[in-house]
Design a protein around this motif. Structure first.
Motif, mmCIF file in Angstrom:
data_model
loop_
_atom_site.group_PDB
_atom_site.id
_atom_site.type_symbol
_atom_site.label_atom_id
_atom_site.label_comp_id
_atom_site.label_asym_id
_atom_site.label_seq_id
_atom_site.Cartn_x
_atom_site.Cartn_y
_atom_site.Cartn_z
ATOM 1 N N THR A 59 34.695 27.076 -4.928
ATOM 2 C CA THR A 59 35.861 26.798 -5.772
ATOM 3 C C THR A 59 36.878 25.909 -5.073
ATOM 4 O O THR A 59 37.978 25.715 -5.593
ATOM 5 N N SER A 60 36.528 25.353 -3.935
ATOM 6 C CA SER A 60 37.484 24.526 -3.200
ATOM 7 C C SER A 60 37.838 23.244 -3.949
ATOM 8 O O SER A 60 38.901 22.679 -3.736
ATOM 9 N N THR A 83 40.724 24.580 -6.178
ATOM 10 C CA THR A 83 41.877 25.197 -5.520
ATOM 11 C C THR A 83 42.395 24.410 -4.319
ATOM 12 O O THR A 83 43.478 24.707 -3.820
ATOM 13 N N ASN A 84 41.619 23.451 -3.827
ATOM 14 C CA ASN A 84 41.949 22.696 -2.608
ATOM 15 C C ASN A 84 42.108 23.594 -1.390
ATOM 16 O O ASN A 84 42.842 23.273 -0.468
#
Length: 86
Positions: free
Chosen positions: A50-51, A54-55
């Motif tokens: 999920t990066s 969401t960074n």
């Protein structure tokens, strides 16, 4: 670290977690220990998958893998907090 060293650390953690679950009178201590280790790994995987949204990511290395398996969800959360500050 050689592969047998990693396997020995994971096996030692599994035995330790099994003993902890056994001493807390769980019905299936080995199953609970294995499940907690798998949930830690899946948490690390979920954070990295999920990066893009969401960074926030944790670099995957041997150390982060062992922390996630041994520490579980709190271990991954600790790595995220440390990544935020450093």
């Amino acid at each position: 670290m050689p592969w047998w060293g990693i396997a020995a650390v994971l096996l030692g953690c599994f035995v330790l977690f099994s003993l902890i679950h056994y001493s807390s009178h769980k019905k299936h201590p080995m199953k609970s220990a294995l499940l907690s280790m798998i949930i830690g790994f899946l948490t690390l995987l979920a954070v990295n998958l999920t990066s893009g949204f969401t960074n926030v990511s944790v670099p995957v290395s041997l150390l982060s893998f062992l922390v996630s398996v041994i520490g579980g969800v709190p271990g991954v959360t600790l790595m995220l907090v440390l990544n935020l500050f450093f």
